[in-house]
Design a protein around this motif. Structure first.
Motif, PDB file in Angstrom:
ATOM      1  N   THR A  87     -77.980  47.848  16.575  1.00  0.00           N
ATOM      2  CA  THR A  87     -76.832  48.603  17.074  1.00  0.00           C
ATOM      3  C   THR A  87     -76.066  49.328  15.969  1.00  0.00           C
ATOM      4  O   THR A  87     -75.088  50.018  16.256  1.00  0.00           O
ATOM      5  CB  THR A  87     -75.855  47.662  17.813  1.00  0.00           C
ATOM      6  OG1 THR A  87     -75.512  46.563  16.966  1.00  0.00           O
ATOM      7  CG2 THR A  87     -76.489  47.139  19.092  1.00  0.00           C
ATOM      8  N   SER A  88     -76.502  49.162  14.729  1.00  0.00           N
ATOM      9  CA  SER A  88     -75.797  49.817  13.617  1.00  0.00           C
ATOM     10  C   SER A  88     -76.412  51.139  13.209  1.00  0.00           C
ATOM     11  O   SER A  88     -75.864  51.847  12.363  1.00  0.00           O
ATOM     12  CB  SER A  88     -75.764  48.886  12.394  1.00  0.00           C
ATOM     13  OG  SER A  88     -77.080  48.687  11.891  1.00  0.00           O
ATOM     14  N   GLY A  89     -77.581  51.477  13.794  1.00  0.00           N
ATOM     15  CA  GLY A  89     -78.243  52.716  13.403  1.00  0.00           C
ATOM     16  C   GLY A  89     -78.874  52.581  12.032  1.00  0.00           C
ATOM     17  O   GLY A  89     -79.102  51.479  11.526  1.00  0.00           O
ATOM     18  N   ASN A  90     -79.161  53.701  11.397  1.00  0.00           N
ATOM     19  CA  ASN A  90     -79.827  53.676  10.100  1.00  0.00           C
ATOM     20  C   ASN A  90     -78.892  53.331   8.957  1.00  0.00           C
ATOM     21  O   ASN A  90     -79.341  53.000   7.856  1.00  0.00           O
ATOM     22  CB  ASN A  90     -80.474  55.040   9.817  1.00  0.00           C
ATOM     23  CG  ASN A  90     -81.643  55.324  10.745  1.00  0.00           C
ATOM     24  OD1 ASN A  90     -82.391  54.418  11.085  1.00  0.00           O
ATOM     25  ND2 ASN A  90     -81.792  56.562  11.165  1.00  0.00           N
ATOM     26  N   SER A  91     -77.586  53.413   9.179  1.00  0.00           N
ATOM     27  CA  SER A  91     -76.643  53.200   8.085  1.00  0.00           C
ATOM     28  C   SER A  91     -76.479  51.727   7.715  1.00  0.00           C
ATOM     29  O   SER A  91     -76.172  51.395   6.572  1.00  0.00           O
ATOM     30  CB  SER A  91     -75.269  53.775   8.456  1.00  0.00           C
ATOM     31  OG  SER A  91     -74.702  53.024   9.523  1.00  0.00           O
ATOM     32  N   GLY A  92     -76.658  50.856   8.680  1.00  0.00           N
ATOM     33  CA  GLY A  92     -76.435  49.441   8.430  1.00  0.00           C
ATOM     34  C   GLY A  92     -74.973  49.082   8.297  1.00  0.00           C
ATOM     35  O   GLY A  92     -74.631  47.987   7.868  1.00  0.00           O
ATOM     36  N   SER A  93     -74.099  49.997   8.679  1.00  0.00           N
ATOM     37  CA  SER A  93     -72.670  49.766   8.553  1.00  0.00           C
ATOM     38  C   SER A  93     -72.149  48.991   9.762  1.00  0.00           C
ATOM     39  O   SER A  93     -72.346  49.412  10.907  1.00  0.00           O
ATOM     40  CB  SER A  93     -71.919  51.096   8.434  1.00  0.00           C
ATOM     41  OG  SER A  93     -70.528  50.896   8.438  1.00  0.00           O
ATOM     42  N   LEU A  94     -71.479  47.869   9.506  1.00  0.00           N
ATOM     43  CA  LEU A  94     -70.949  47.070  10.598  1.00  0.00           C
ATOM     44  C   LEU A  94     -69.847  47.793  11.347  1.00  0.00           C
ATOM     45  O   LEU A  94     -69.595  47.512  12.523  1.00  0.00           O
ATOM     46  CB  LEU A  94     -70.426  45.735  10.058  1.00  0.00           C
ATOM     47  CG  LEU A  94     -71.455  44.819   9.388  1.00  0.00           C
ATOM     48  CD1 LEU A  94     -70.787  43.525   8.931  1.00  0.00           C
ATOM     49  CD2 LEU A  94     -72.609  44.515  10.323  1.00  0.00           C
ATOM     50  N   SER A  95     -69.190  48.747  10.684  1.00  0.00           N
ATOM     51  CA  SER A  95     -68.100  49.473  11.326  1.00  0.00           C
ATOM     52  C   SER A  95     -68.594  50.363  12.458  1.00  0.00           C
ATOM     53  O   SER A  95     -67.816  50.746  13.328  1.00  0.00           O
ATOM     54  CB  SER A  95     -67.349  50.313  10.293  1.00  0.00           C
ATOM     55  OG  SER A  95     -68.202  51.292   9.721  1.00  0.00           O
ATOM     56  N   GLN A  96     -69.876  50.707  12.457  1.00  0.00           N
ATOM     57  CA  GLN A  96     -70.439  51.558  13.504  1.00  0.00           C
ATOM     58  C   GLN A  96     -70.928  50.765  14.712  1.00  0.00           C
ATOM     59  O   GLN A  96     -71.337  51.349  15.710  1.00  0.00           O
ATOM     60  CB  GLN A  96     -71.582  52.394  12.936  1.00  0.00           C
ATOM     61  CG  GLN A  96     -71.141  53.401  11.874  1.00  0.00           C
ATOM     62  CD  GLN A  96     -72.257  54.351  11.477  1.00  0.00           C
ATOM     63  OE1 GLN A  96     -73.307  54.387  12.099  1.00  0.00           O
ATOM     64  NE2 GLN A  96     -72.014  55.140  10.444  1.00  0.00           N
ATOM     65  N   ILE A  97     -70.886  49.454  14.608  1.00  0.00           N
ATOM     66  CA  ILE A  97     -71.344  48.610  15.707  1.00  0.00           C
ATOM     67  C   ILE A  97     -70.235  48.501  16.742  1.00  0.00           C
ATOM     68  O   ILE A  97     -69.066  48.281  16.382  1.00  0.00           O
ATOM     69  CB  ILE A  97     -71.717  47.212  15.188  1.00  0.00           C
ATOM     70  CG1 ILE A  97     -72.849  47.322  14.163  1.00  0.00           C
ATOM     71  CG2 ILE A  97     -72.127  46.291  16.331  1.00  0.00           C
ATOM     72  CD1 ILE A  97     -73.172  46.009  13.481  1.00  0.00           C
ATOM     73  N   PRO A  98     -70.537  48.671  18.030  1.00  0.00           N
ATOM     74  CA  PRO A  98     -69.502  48.548  19.068  1.00  0.00           C
ATOM     75  C   PRO A  98     -68.772  47.214  18.988  1.00  0.00           C
ATOM     76  O   PRO A  98     -69.361  46.184  18.630  1.00  0.00           O
ATOM     77  CB  PRO A  98     -70.310  48.661  20.370  1.00  0.00           C
ATOM     78  CG  PRO A  98     -71.527  49.455  19.993  1.00  0.00           C
ATOM     79  CD  PRO A  98     -71.854  49.045  18.592  1.00  0.00           C
ATOM     80  N   VAL A  99     -67.491  47.244  19.312  1.00  0.00           N
ATOM     81  CA  VAL A  99     -66.660  46.042  19.232  1.00  0.00           C
ATOM     82  C   VAL A  99     -67.230  44.920  20.099  1.00  0.00           C
ATOM     83  O   VAL A  99     -67.227  43.745  19.706  1.00  0.00           O
ATOM     84  CB  VAL A  99     -65.215  46.364  19.658  1.00  0.00           C
ATOM     85  CG1 VAL A  99     -64.376  45.089  19.691  1.00  0.00           C
ATOM     86  CG2 VAL A  99     -64.588  47.371  18.703  1.00  0.00           C
ATOM     87  N   VAL A 100     -67.723  45.276  21.284  1.00  0.00           N
ATOM     88  CA  VAL A 100     -68.283  44.261  22.188  1.00  0.00           C
ATOM     89  C   VAL A 100     -69.448  43.541  21.532  1.00  0.00           C
ATOM     90  O   VAL A 100     -69.571  42.303  21.607  1.00  0.00           O
ATOM     91  CB  VAL A 100     -68.736  44.913  23.514  1.00  0.00           C
ATOM     92  CG1 VAL A 100     -69.467  43.897  24.377  1.00  0.00           C
ATOM     93  CG2 VAL A 100     -67.545  45.480  24.264  1.00  0.00           C
ATOM     94  N   VAL A 101     -70.312  44.303  20.858  1.00  0.00           N
ATOM     95  CA  VAL A 101     -71.470  43.702  20.194  1.00  0.00           C
ATOM     96  C   VAL A 101     -71.020  42.787  19.065  1.00  0.00           C
ATOM     97  O   VAL A 101     -71.552  41.687  18.879  1.00  0.00           O
ATOM     98  CB  VAL A 101     -72.414  44.796  19.659  1.00  0.00           C
ATOM     99  CG1 VAL A 101     -73.560  44.174  18.855  1.00  0.00           C
ATOM    100  CG2 VAL A 101     -72.975  45.624  20.799  1.00  0.00           C
ATOM    101  N   ARG A 102     -70.004  43.215  18.312  1.00  0.00           N
ATOM    102  CA  ARG A 102     -69.506  42.380  17.225  1.00  0.00           C
ATOM    103  C   ARG A 102     -68.915  41.074  17.769  1.00  0.00           C
ATOM    104  O   ARG A 102     -69.079  40.011  17.157  1.00  0.00           O
ATOM    105  CB  ARG A 102     -68.463  43.146  16.408  1.00  0.00           C
ATOM    106  CG  ARG A 102     -69.075  44.087  15.377  1.00  0.00           C
ATOM    107  CD  ARG A 102     -68.002  44.751  14.537  1.00  0.00           C
ATOM    108  NE  ARG A 102     -67.472  45.940  15.202  1.00  0.00           N
ATOM    109  CZ  ARG A 102     -66.436  46.642  14.763  1.00  0.00           C
ATOM    110  NH1 ARG A 102     -65.785  46.247  13.685  1.00  0.00           N
ATOM    111  NH2 ARG A 102     -66.032  47.721  15.402  1.00  0.00           N
ATOM    112  N   CYS A 103     -68.237  41.150  18.898  1.00  0.00           N
ATOM    113  CA  CYS A 103     -67.677  39.939  19.506  1.00  0.00           C
ATOM    114  C   CYS A 103     -68.792  38.999  19.974  1.00  0.00           C
ATOM    115  O   CYS A 103     -68.709  37.776  19.777  1.00  0.00           O
ATOM    116  CB  CYS A 103     -66.782  40.314  20.682  1.00  0.00           C
ATOM    117  SG  CYS A 103     -65.238  41.120  20.209  1.00  0.00           S
ATOM    118  N   VAL A 104     -69.817  39.569  20.579  1.00  0.00           N
ATOM    119  CA  VAL A 104     -70.959  38.758  21.027  1.00  0.00           C
ATOM    120  C   VAL A 104     -71.635  38.097  19.832  1.00  0.00           C
ATOM    121  O   VAL A 104     -71.975  36.901  19.867  1.00  0.00           O
ATOM    122  CB  VAL A 104     -71.975  39.635  21.795  1.00  0.00           C
ATOM    123  CG1 VAL A 104     -73.277  38.869  22.031  1.00  0.00           C
ATOM    124  CG2 VAL A 104     -71.382  40.091  23.120  1.00  0.00           C
ATOM    125  N   ALA A 105     -71.820  38.863  18.751  1.00  0.00           N
ATOM    126  CA  ALA A 105     -72.466  38.319  17.557  1.00  0.00           C
ATOM    127  C   ALA A 105     -71.641  37.189  16.947  1.00  0.00           C
ATOM    128  O   ALA A 105     -72.183  36.142  16.561  1.00  0.00           O
ATOM    129  CB  ALA A 105     -72.679  39.438  16.538  1.00  0.00           C
TER     130      ALA A 105
END
Length: 231
Positions: A87-105
């Motif tokens: 969900t981070s794309g090619n950048s690997g940046s956690l800031s680009q990951i949707p908030v919902v996904v970060r909460c699930v993780a």
């Protein structure tokens, strides 16, 4: 040393080497994405090491229990890392990951730590699974209903990561073709391991090799980028 231990040892060695490579590369400018690669490879190696213990004879029941609990923890963080990568794309940046996904993780990681600490997913009963034709005996603790439900949820994270990568591939990221193929092979190996654990089939557990197959495309991609940057 039986064949199952050899397979797990080879997979662990491969993934540990990949972890070292990714950790070194992550220190270079523009290589942020490989930090997640390092977590994926490192947790995969940890899972492989537990496979060595569970396929070996002579350990105490408490050692088999501890190895199984570590396997749950490593598997959790492995799947969480794949979800973040997908969900981070090619950048690997956690800031680009949707908030919902970060909460699930974060929730899944916390649950993994709780299951590891409390051991709620396992019963202190070791079942031995003999694969006579290769001289292998697996030592698996029996799982509770919590462990079975939790295992399905963790596998759901990996399935979500796979679906996300398929979506990215369909949008034009053709470089993901090899990784998607490796995921299909891994899912086949994971299903096979469940069938072995349930005594449905009598064969070597292939999950460790399946994890190694998942790491290989990441390693190949990193090496390919190194060669491109060097030219």
């Amino acid at each position: 040393m039986n064949l199952a231990i050899v397979c797990s040892l080879l997979a662990a060695s491969t993934n540990l080497c990949a972890t070292v490579v990714f950790c070194v590369l992550s220190r270079a400018p523009g290589w942020r994405a490989v930090r997640l690669f390092a977590v994926i490879a490192g947790t995969g190696a940890a899972y492989n090491i537990t496979g060595i213990v569970l396929a070996a004879n002579g350990f105490s029941d408490s050692a088999y229990m501890f190895a199984a609990r570590v396997a749950y923890l490593a598997g959790t963080f492995h799947c969480v890392a794949w979800l973040l990568y997908a969900t981070s794309g090619n950048s690997g940046s956690l800031s680009q990951i949707p908030v919902v996904v970060r909460c699930v993780a974060a929730t899944a990681a916390s649950a993994g730590l709780a299951v590891f600490t409390l051991g709620a997913g396992l019963q202190p009963v070791i079942q031995e699974i003999h694969i006579a034709w290769v001289g292998v005996t697996y030592h698996y603790p029996e799982t509770t209903w919590i462990g079975k439900a939790y295992g399905l949820l963790v596998q759901g994270l990996l399935l979500a990561a796979f679906i996300r990568m398929v979506m990215r591939f369909r949008r034009g990221e053709r470089a993901l073709r090899g990784l998607i193929g490796s995921f299909v092979l891994f899912f086949c190996c994971a299903i096979e391991e469940v069938l072995v654990a349930n005594r449905t089939i009598h064969f070597l557990s292939l999950a460790d090799l399946g994890i190694a197959l998942l790491i290989l495309p990441l390693t190949s991609s990193a090496l390919g980028r190194i060669m491109t940057d060097a030219t």
